[in-house]
Motif scaffolding. Structure first.
Motif, PDB file in Angstrom:
ATOM      1  N   VAL A  36     -22.206   6.907  -5.145  1.00  0.00           N
ATOM      2  CA  VAL A  36     -20.853   7.279  -5.552  1.00  0.00           C
ATOM      3  C   VAL A  36     -20.878   8.552  -6.391  1.00  0.00           C
ATOM      4  CG1 VAL A  36     -18.877   6.591  -6.955  1.00  0.00           C
ATOM      5  CG2 VAL A  36     -19.958   4.933  -5.427  1.00  0.00           C
ATOM      6  N   VAL A  37     -21.839   8.627  -7.309  1.00  0.00           N
ATOM      7  CA  VAL A  37     -21.966   9.817  -8.153  1.00  0.00           C
ATOM      8  C   VAL A  37     -22.231  11.047  -7.301  1.00  0.00           C
ATOM      9  CG1 VAL A  37     -23.395  10.936  -9.900  1.00  0.00           C
ATOM     10  CG2 VAL A  37     -22.700   8.558 -10.199  1.00  0.00           C
ATOM     11  N   LYS A  38     -23.088  10.905  -6.294  1.00  0.00           N
ATOM     12  CA  LYS A  38     -23.398  12.039  -5.422  1.00  0.00           C
ATOM     13  C   LYS A  38     -22.164  12.488  -4.646  1.00  0.00           C
ATOM     14  CE  LYS A  38     -26.666  13.703  -1.957  1.00  0.00           C
ATOM     15  NZ  LYS A  38     -25.630  14.516  -1.288  1.00  0.00           N
ATOM     16  N   VAL A  39     -21.398  11.526  -4.156  1.00  0.00           N
ATOM     17  CA  VAL A  39     -20.182  11.870  -3.418  1.00  0.00           C
ATOM     18  C   VAL A  39     -19.215  12.639  -4.313  1.00  0.00           C
ATOM     19  CG1 VAL A  39     -18.119  10.920  -2.314  1.00  0.00           C
ATOM     20  CG2 VAL A  39     -20.369   9.975  -1.773  1.00  0.00           C
ATOM     21  N   VAL A  40     -19.059  12.164  -5.553  1.00  0.00           N
ATOM     22  CA  VAL A  40     -18.130  12.804  -6.489  1.00  0.00           C
ATOM     23  C   VAL A  40     -18.615  14.203  -6.858  1.00  0.00           C
ATOM     24  CG1 VAL A  40     -17.143  12.686  -8.805  1.00  0.00           C
ATOM     25  CG2 VAL A  40     -17.279  10.616  -7.400  1.00  0.00           C
ATOM     26  N   THR A  41     -19.898  14.328  -7.197  1.00  0.00           N
ATOM     27  CA  THR A  41     -20.423  15.637  -7.601  1.00  0.00           C
ATOM     28  C   THR A  41     -20.405  16.625  -6.438  1.00  0.00           C
ATOM     29  OG1 THR A  41     -22.684  14.838  -7.177  1.00  0.00           O
ATOM     30  CG2 THR A  41     -21.857  14.704  -9.441  1.00  0.00           C
ATOM     31  N   ASP A  42     -20.709  16.143  -5.235  1.00  0.00           N
ATOM     32  CA  ASP A  42     -20.644  17.028  -4.070  1.00  0.00           C
ATOM     33  C   ASP A  42     -19.214  17.499  -3.823  1.00  0.00           C
ATOM     34  OD1 ASP A  42     -23.326  16.849  -3.667  1.00  0.00           O
ATOM     35  OD2 ASP A  42     -23.233  15.506  -1.938  1.00  0.00           O
ATOM     36  N   SER A  43     -18.258  16.603  -4.030  1.00  0.00           N
ATOM     37  CA  SER A  43     -16.858  16.973  -3.830  1.00  0.00           C
ATOM     38  C   SER A  43     -16.417  18.007  -4.863  1.00  0.00           C
ATOM     39  CB  SER A  43     -15.971  15.731  -3.913  1.00  0.00           C
ATOM     40  OG  SER A  43     -14.619  16.063  -3.685  1.00  0.00           O
ATOM     41  N   ILE A  44     -16.827  17.810  -6.115  1.00  0.00           N
ATOM     42  CA  ILE A  44     -16.489  18.782  -7.162  1.00  0.00           C
ATOM     43  C   ILE A  44     -17.133  20.131  -6.853  1.00  0.00           C
ATOM     44  CG2 ILE A  44     -16.784  19.345  -9.602  1.00  0.00           C
ATOM     45  CD1 ILE A  44     -16.614  16.367 -10.207  1.00  0.00           C
ATOM     46  N   HIS A  45     -18.391  20.097  -6.437  1.00  0.00           N
ATOM     47  CA  HIS A  45     -19.083  21.339  -6.079  1.00  0.00           C
ATOM     48  C   HIS A  45     -18.375  22.036  -4.926  1.00  0.00           C
ATOM     49  CE1 HIS A  45     -22.143  23.781  -3.973  1.00  0.00           C
ATOM     50  NE2 HIS A  45     -22.618  24.002  -5.178  1.00  0.00           N
TER      51      HIS A  45
ATOM     52  N   ASP B 205     -23.654  21.897  -0.274  1.00  0.00           N
ATOM     53  CA  ASP B 205     -23.235  20.860  -1.213  1.00  0.00           C
ATOM     54  C   ASP B 205     -24.398  20.464  -2.120  1.00  0.00           C
ATOM     55  OD1 ASP B 205     -20.770  20.875  -0.076  1.00  0.00           O
ATOM     56  OD2 ASP B 205     -21.006  19.011   1.048  1.00  0.00           O
ATOM     57  N   GLY B 206     -24.096  20.358  -3.410  1.00  0.00           N
ATOM     58  CA  GLY B 206     -25.101  19.905  -4.359  1.00  0.00           C
ATOM     59  C   GLY B 206     -25.984  20.997  -4.925  1.00  0.00           C
ATOM     60  N   GLN B 207     -25.826  22.237  -4.471  1.00  0.00           N
ATOM     61  CA  GLN B 207     -26.657  23.335  -4.980  1.00  0.00           C
ATOM     62  C   GLN B 207     -26.043  23.888  -6.271  1.00  0.00           C
ATOM     63  OE1 GLN B 207     -27.181  26.214  -1.826  1.00  0.00           O
ATOM     64  NE2 GLN B 207     -28.913  25.108  -0.975  1.00  0.00           N
TER      65      GLN B 207
ATOM     66  N   TYR C  92      -2.417  17.227  -6.393  1.00  0.00           N
ATOM     67  CA  TYR C  92      -2.922  17.787  -5.136  1.00  0.00           C
ATOM     68  C   TYR C  92      -4.425  18.034  -5.224  1.00  0.00           C
ATOM     69  CZ  TYR C  92      -3.157  20.769  -1.002  1.00  0.00           C
ATOM     70  OH  TYR C  92      -3.473  21.303   0.223  1.00  0.00           O
ATOM     71  N   VAL C  93      -4.875  18.519  -6.376  1.00  0.00           N
ATOM     72  CA  VAL C  93      -6.309  18.768  -6.563  1.00  0.00           C
ATOM     73  C   VAL C  93      -7.097  17.462  -6.510  1.00  0.00           C
ATOM     74  CG1 VAL C  93      -8.046  19.566  -8.210  1.00  0.00           C
ATOM     75  CG2 VAL C  93      -5.963  20.901  -7.848  1.00  0.00           C
ATOM     76  N   VAL C  94      -6.554  16.408  -7.109  1.00  0.00           N
ATOM     77  CA  VAL C  94      -7.211  15.094  -7.041  1.00  0.00           C
ATOM     78  C   VAL C  94      -7.330  14.641  -5.589  1.00  0.00           C
ATOM     79  CG1 VAL C  94      -6.963  12.643  -7.614  1.00  0.00           C
ATOM     80  CG2 VAL C  94      -6.542  14.386  -9.359  1.00  0.00           C
ATOM     81  N   LEU C  95      -6.292  14.884  -4.816  1.00  0.00           N
ATOM     82  CA  LEU C  95      -6.338  14.540  -3.391  1.00  0.00           C
ATOM     83  C   LEU C  95      -7.453  15.307  -2.686  1.00  0.00           C
ATOM     84  CD1 LEU C  95      -5.115  13.137  -0.909  1.00  0.00           C
ATOM     85  CD2 LEU C  95      -3.533  15.062  -0.694  1.00  0.00           C
ATOM     86  N   LEU C  96      -7.616  16.578  -3.023  1.00  0.00           N
ATOM     87  CA  LEU C  96      -8.690  17.371  -2.425  1.00  0.00           C
ATOM     88  C   LEU C  96     -10.060  16.832  -2.812  1.00  0.00           C
ATOM     89  CD1 LEU C  96      -7.440  21.069  -2.794  1.00  0.00           C
ATOM     90  CD2 LEU C  96      -7.256  19.544  -0.834  1.00  0.00           C
ATOM     91  N   LEU C  97     -10.182  16.337  -4.042  1.00  0.00           N
ATOM     92  CA  LEU C  97     -11.463  15.788  -4.484  1.00  0.00           C
ATOM     93  C   LEU C  97     -11.817  14.513  -3.731  1.00  0.00           C
ATOM     94  CD1 LEU C  97     -11.237  16.306  -8.352  1.00  0.00           C
ATOM     95  CD2 LEU C  97     -12.626  17.599  -6.723  1.00  0.00           C
ATOM     96  N   VAL C  98     -10.805  13.798  -3.280  1.00  0.00           N
ATOM     97  CA  VAL C  98     -11.050  12.554  -2.549  1.00  0.00           C
ATOM     98  C   VAL C  98     -11.511  12.840  -1.124  1.00  0.00           C
ATOM     99  CG1 VAL C  98      -9.955  10.458  -1.648  1.00  0.00           C
ATOM    100  CG2 VAL C  98      -9.425  11.255  -3.954  1.00  0.00           C
ATOM    101  N   LEU C  99     -11.045  13.943  -0.552  1.00  0.00           N
ATOM    102  CA  LEU C  99     -11.409  14.260   0.827  1.00  0.00           C
ATOM    103  C   LEU C  99     -12.912  14.489   0.934  1.00  0.00           C
ATOM    104  CD1 LEU C  99      -8.544  16.714   1.852  1.00  0.00           C
ATOM    105  CD2 LEU C  99      -8.776  14.302   2.433  1.00  0.00           C
TER     106      LEU C  99
END
Length: 234
Positions: free
Chosen positions: A11-20, A41-43, A81-88
């Motif tokens: 879950v942490v990886k998914v979230v951090t990759d999405s933020i990145h 992603d993740g770099q 809207y930004v939160v929605l983008l983070l979920v995608l």
């Protein structure tokens, strides 16, 4: 406990990759000349990621100032809207960020408007970004025109592929084909076509021009410069 820990890390990886992914998108949309940059992603230690993170932090700080001084629905809609983008779970390029780009630029302007040179720097950045983008569009126009003119051939190729595989159950691969035309063929067929891998033994291959053909495949049909090959049966 081990499974829970593994799920937590996932879950942490998914979230951090999405933020990145979103910080990269924001940097591409704001920094002049960076709209064609794609850190993986993740770099997080990538130099471009460092620039993108700074831009993101500045945009957030500017937005907080903007939100305190504005009751505009468009402005207050942006965080949701930004939160929605983070979920995608996928990138989709900068197209999904375009609806809130005016708020991003207003946020940066709000952050630097108190000093004239900083305000002018934002305007110069915006104009420079526009000039580079227009230059890129003009330079890419011949390529885009050529790609557009290729559509009839791609559609004919897709029809030929569907005649060979009417049930659309076989695996199709491509060899020596430009990525743009691969996307066009996949779109025309509404089916994914994958890169050729000798180990995967795809049943059919689309080969372009004089590209060397795998020995265990035989020719079926040609459409202009595209050749359809089938895996030989034992």
């Amino acid at each position: 406990l081990s499974e829970n820990a593994q799920q937590s890390r996932s879950v942490v990886k998914v979230v951090t990759d999405s933020i990145h992914r979103r910080t990269t998108t924001l940097g591409r949309a704001v920094d002049p000349g960076m709209f064609r940059t794609y850190p993986e992603d993740g770099q997080w230690l990538h130099p471009l990621t460092f620039v993108n993170v700074i831009v993101t932090i500045l945009a957030i700080c500017g937005f907080l100032r903007l939100a305190r001084s504005s009751l505009d629905v468009y402005v207050w809609m942006t965080p949701f809207y930004v939160v929605l983008l983070l979920v995608l779970p996928y990138g989709a390029g900068t197209r999904l960020l375009l609806p809130v780009m005016p708020v991003v630029w207003l946020s940066l302007y709000e952050l630097f408007k108190e000093r004239s040179w900083q305000k002018n720097a934002i305007m110069v950045l915006l104009v420079l970004h526009l000039i580079i983008t227009v230059g890129r569009v003009v330079s890419m126009y011949p390529h885009e025109l050529q790609r557009h003119q290729e559509w009839p051939i791609i559609d004919t190729l897709a029809q030929s592929v569907d005649q060979i595989d009417p049930q659309r159950q076989a695996t199709w691969a491509y060899l020596g084909m430009d990525s743009d035309y691969v996307s066009m063929l996949s779109f025309s067929r509404n089916r994914l076509i994958v890169p050729f891998n000798p180990e995967s033994q795809a049943q059919y291959i689309v080969v372009v021009g004089d590209t060397q053909r795998p020995q265990n495949y035989q020719w079926i049909q040609s459409v202009e410069n595209y050749h359809l090959l089938e895996l030989k049966t034992q």
